[in-house]
Design a protein around this motif. Structure first.
Motif, PDB file in Angstrom:
ATOM      1  N   GLU A 159       0.861  -1.184   0.000  1.00  0.00           N
ATOM      2  CA  GLU A 159       0.000   0.000   0.000  1.00  0.00           C
ATOM      3  C   GLU A 159       0.895   1.230   0.000  1.00  0.00           C
ATOM      4  N   LYS A 160       0.561   2.209  -0.832  1.00  0.00           N
ATOM      5  CA  LYS A 160       1.347   3.436  -0.926  1.00  0.00           C
ATOM      6  C   LYS A 160       0.817   4.493   0.032  1.00  0.00           C
ATOM      7  N   PHE A 161       1.762   5.250   0.589  1.00  0.00           N
ATOM      8  CA  PHE A 161       1.428   6.371   1.466  1.00  0.00           C
ATOM      9  C   PHE A 161       2.264   7.580   1.064  1.00  0.00           C
ATOM     10  N   GLU A 162       1.756   8.747   1.358  1.00  0.00           N
ATOM     11  CA  GLU A 162       2.471   9.976   1.022  1.00  0.00           C
ATOM     12  C   GLU A 162       3.568  10.315   2.023  1.00  0.00           C
ATOM     13  N   SER A 163       3.474   9.747   3.227  1.00  0.00           N
ATOM     14  CA  SER A 163       4.488  10.055   4.231  1.00  0.00           C
ATOM     15  C   SER A 163       4.983   8.788   4.923  1.00  0.00           C
ATOM     16  N   LYS A 164       6.192   8.879   5.409  1.00  0.00           N
ATOM     17  CA  LYS A 164       6.782   7.771   6.165  1.00  0.00           C
ATOM     18  C   LYS A 164       5.949   7.503   7.410  1.00  0.00           C
ATOM     19  N   SER A 165       5.501   8.541   8.061  1.00  0.00           N
ATOM     20  CA  SER A 165       4.715   8.421   9.277  1.00  0.00           C
ATOM     21  C   SER A 165       3.450   7.597   9.054  1.00  0.00           C
ATOM     22  N   GLU A 166       2.734   7.875   7.972  1.00  0.00           N
ATOM     23  CA  GLU A 166       1.502   7.136   7.674  1.00  0.00           C
ATOM     24  C   GLU A 166       1.795   5.653   7.425  1.00  0.00           C
ATOM     25  N   ALA A 167       2.838   5.380   6.674  1.00  0.00           N
ATOM     26  CA  ALA A 167       3.195   3.992   6.360  1.00  0.00           C
ATOM     27  C   ALA A 167       3.602   3.234   7.621  1.00  0.00           C
ATOM     28  N   LEU A 168       4.387   3.872   8.471  1.00  0.00           N
ATOM     29  CA  LEU A 168       4.820   3.223   9.714  1.00  0.00           C
ATOM     30  C   LEU A 168       3.648   3.000  10.664  1.00  0.00           C
ATOM     31  N   LYS A 169       2.713   3.926  10.695  1.00  0.00           N
ATOM     32  CA  LYS A 169       1.523   3.746  11.536  1.00  0.00           C
ATOM     33  C   LYS A 169       0.714   2.543  11.074  1.00  0.00           C
ATOM     34  N   MET A 170       0.613   2.361   9.756  1.00  0.00           N
ATOM     35  CA  MET A 170      -0.116   1.205   9.235  1.00  0.00           C
ATOM     36  C   MET A 170       0.616  -0.083   9.578  1.00  0.00           C
ATOM     37  N   GLU A 171       1.939  -0.073   9.492  1.00  0.00           N
ATOM     38  CA  GLU A 171       2.731  -1.247   9.854  1.00  0.00           C
ATOM     39  C   GLU A 171       2.487  -1.637  11.314  1.00  0.00           C
ATOM     40  N   ILE A 172       2.521  -0.680  12.207  1.00  0.00           N
ATOM     41  CA  ILE A 172       2.308  -0.934  13.631  1.00  0.00           C
ATOM     42  C   ILE A 172       0.902  -1.467  13.880  1.00  0.00           C
ATOM     43  N   LYS A 173      -0.073  -0.851  13.240  1.00  0.00           N
ATOM     44  CA  LYS A 173      -1.466  -1.279  13.373  1.00  0.00           C
ATOM     45  C   LYS A 173      -1.628  -2.726  12.892  1.00  0.00           C
ATOM     46  N   PHE A 174      -1.064  -3.035  11.728  1.00  0.00           N
ATOM     47  CA  PHE A 174      -1.182  -4.371  11.146  1.00  0.00           C
ATOM     48  C   PHE A 174      -0.551  -5.424  12.054  1.00  0.00           C
ATOM     49  N   LYS A 175       0.583  -5.115  12.628  1.00  0.00           N
ATOM     50  CA  LYS A 175       1.290  -6.077  13.485  1.00  0.00           C
ATOM     51  C   LYS A 175       0.489  -6.433  14.737  1.00  0.00           C
ATOM     52  N   LYS A 176      -0.444  -5.593  15.119  1.00  0.00           N
ATOM     53  CA  LYS A 176      -1.287  -5.865  16.289  1.00  0.00           C
ATOM     54  C   LYS A 176      -2.495  -6.731  15.950  1.00  0.00           C
ATOM     55  N   PHE A 177      -2.791  -6.890  14.664  1.00  0.00           N
ATOM     56  CA  PHE A 177      -3.925  -7.713  14.239  1.00  0.00           C
ATOM     57  C   PHE A 177      -3.671  -9.185  14.540  1.00  0.00           C
ATOM     58  N   SER A 178      -4.754  -9.942  14.715  1.00  0.00           N
ATOM     59  CA  SER A 178      -4.654 -11.403  14.801  1.00  0.00           C
ATOM     60  C   SER A 178      -4.348 -11.927  13.397  1.00  0.00           C
ATOM     61  N   LYS A 179      -3.919 -13.171  13.303  1.00  0.00           N
ATOM     62  CA  LYS A 179      -3.623 -13.765  11.994  1.00  0.00           C
ATOM     63  C   LYS A 179      -4.866 -13.717  11.100  1.00  0.00           C
ATOM     64  N   LYS A 180      -6.018 -14.023  11.675  1.00  0.00           N
ATOM     65  CA  LYS A 180      -7.269 -14.019  10.905  1.00  0.00           C
ATOM     66  C   LYS A 180      -7.565 -12.612  10.383  1.00  0.00           C
ATOM     67  N   ARG A 181      -7.387 -11.617  11.218  1.00  0.00           N
ATOM     68  CA  ARG A 181      -7.632 -10.217  10.825  1.00  0.00           C
ATOM     69  C   ARG A 181      -6.625  -9.793   9.761  1.00  0.00           C
ATOM     70  N   LYS A 182      -5.370 -10.235   9.869  1.00  0.00           N
ATOM     71  CA  LYS A 182      -4.364  -9.932   8.857  1.00  0.00           C
ATOM     72  C   LYS A 182      -4.782 -10.504   7.508  1.00  0.00           C
ATOM     73  N   GLN A 183      -5.235 -11.762   7.515  1.00  0.00           N
ATOM     74  CA  GLN A 183      -5.679 -12.396   6.267  1.00  0.00           C
ATOM     75  C   GLN A 183      -6.850 -11.633   5.664  1.00  0.00           C
ATOM     76  N   SER A 184      -7.790 -11.244   6.494  1.00  0.00           N
ATOM     77  CA  SER A 184      -8.954 -10.499   6.050  1.00  0.00           C
ATOM     78  C   SER A 184      -8.549  -9.150   5.462  1.00  0.00           C
ATOM     79  N   TYR A 185      -7.615  -8.476   6.089  1.00  0.00           N
ATOM     80  CA  TYR A 185      -7.129  -7.189   5.609  1.00  0.00           C
ATOM     81  C   TYR A 185      -6.506  -7.323   4.235  1.00  0.00           C
TER      82      TYR A 185
END
Length: 85
Positions: free
Chosen positions: A55-81
């Motif tokens: 996924e593309k983001f305009e800023s490093k901050s936005e991309a890193l926030k998505m990475e942190i958010k994704f890492k907190k998901f369960s495996k099932k939620r990651k697959q769904s995402y």
């Protein structure tokens, strides 16, 4: 800082079926690094890896926030995402 630089949040599937989420400005080079043992410590023993999602983001901050958010998901939620995008 480079103007108009694209920042990527990405998800790899490792050879053991696990996911690795990361951030980069050069997706192709980063995946190559993961597959040649020069990427993250986590992926070194789990090669080859393949790109499942990016996924593309305009800023490093936005991309890193998505990475942190994704890492907190369960495996099932990651697959769904990944499937829902």
């Amino acid at each position: 800082m480079v103007q108009n630089e694209v920042h990527y949040f990405y998800v790899l599937e490792c050879s053991d079926g696990s996911y690795y989420a990361g951030y980069t400005v050069n997706l192709e080079r980063r995946i190559h690094n993961h597959n040649t043992g020069k990427g993250a410590k986590y992926t070194r023993g789990r090669t080859p890896v393949k790109l499942l999602y990016s996924e593309k983001f305009e800023s490093k901050s936005e991309a890193l926030k998505m990475e942190i958010k994704f890492k907190k998901f369960s495996k099932k939620r990651k697959q769904s995402y990944i499937e829902g995008r």
